[in-house]
Enzyme design. Structure first.
Site, short mmCIF file in Angstrom:
data_model
loop_
_atom_site.label_atom_id
_atom_site.label_comp_id
_atom_site.label_asym_id
_atom_site.label_seq_id
_atom_site.Cartn_x
_atom_site.Cartn_y
_atom_site.Cartn_z
N HIS A 23 90.48 -67.42 26.16
CA HIS A 23 91.67 -67.92 26.94
C HIS A 23 91.54 -69.15 27.68
O HIS A 23 90.21 -69.15 28.29
CB HIS A 23 92.36 -66.97 27.85
N CYS A 47 94.58 -57.71 22.13
CA CYS A 47 93.49 -58.09 23.25
C CYS A 47 92.36 -57.22 23.01
O CYS A 47 91.26 -57.33 23.86
CB CYS A 47 94.17 -58.24 24.50
N HIS A 59 88.25 -62.55 22.14
CA HIS A 59 89.10 -63.86 22.03
C HIS A 59 89.12 -64.49 23.23
O HIS A 59 88.63 -64.13 24.10
CB HIS A 59 90.57 -63.10 21.62
#
Ligand code: NI
Length: 137
Positions: A44, A36, A42
């Site tokens: 979600h 993370c 990244h």
């Protein structure tokens, strides 16, 4: 008999983030946040549940109009967060790590003043199907 009743609206948004504490070394950040902490972010698929708790209105039969609740979430939360980089695009996370906990807290702070005082408000935010946070608890 009028019992306290909860009405929940579920919404969805996707967003990118990076968990990082700028007061720590890179090594410390990697150690605590792992993947993370990836420098290039990244994403979600967040599932958001907004629960409003109150009493059923005798005239409408509603606790709260879910269309009104849905519009309120769309305008004030989804338009701000959906398809965004939370660290870079959302003012609230300029100096706040965008963990699920902090995202849920920011969402609570946005929605709370927009819902009448007579209602209790609970936010549940799924960051993955297996990880979710609830606030206030
Ligand atoms: Ni993440």
């Amino acid at each position: 008999m009028n019992l306290k009743t909860a009405v929940t609206r579920r919404e969805h948004f996707n967003a990118a983030h990076r968990l990082h504490n700028k007061n720590w070394s890179d090594e410390q950040n990697r150690g605590v946040f792992g993947k993370c902490n990836n420098p290039n972010y990244h994403g979600h698929n967040y599932e958001l549940e907004v629960k409003v708790i109150g009493f059923i209105n005798e005239d409408t039969g509603y606790v709260i109009d879910t269309k009104m609740l849905s519009d309120l979430i769309k305008i004030n939360v989804l338009e701000k967060f959906d398809h965004k980089n939370l660290n870079m695009d959302v003012e609230e996370f300029k100096n706040l790590n965008p963990t699920a906990e902090n995202i849920a807290m920011v969402i609570y702070r946005i929605i709370r003043p927009l819902i009448e005082k007579q209602y209790e408000l609970k936010i549940k935010l799924y960051e993955t199907p297996r990880n979710f946070v609830e606030i206030p608890y």
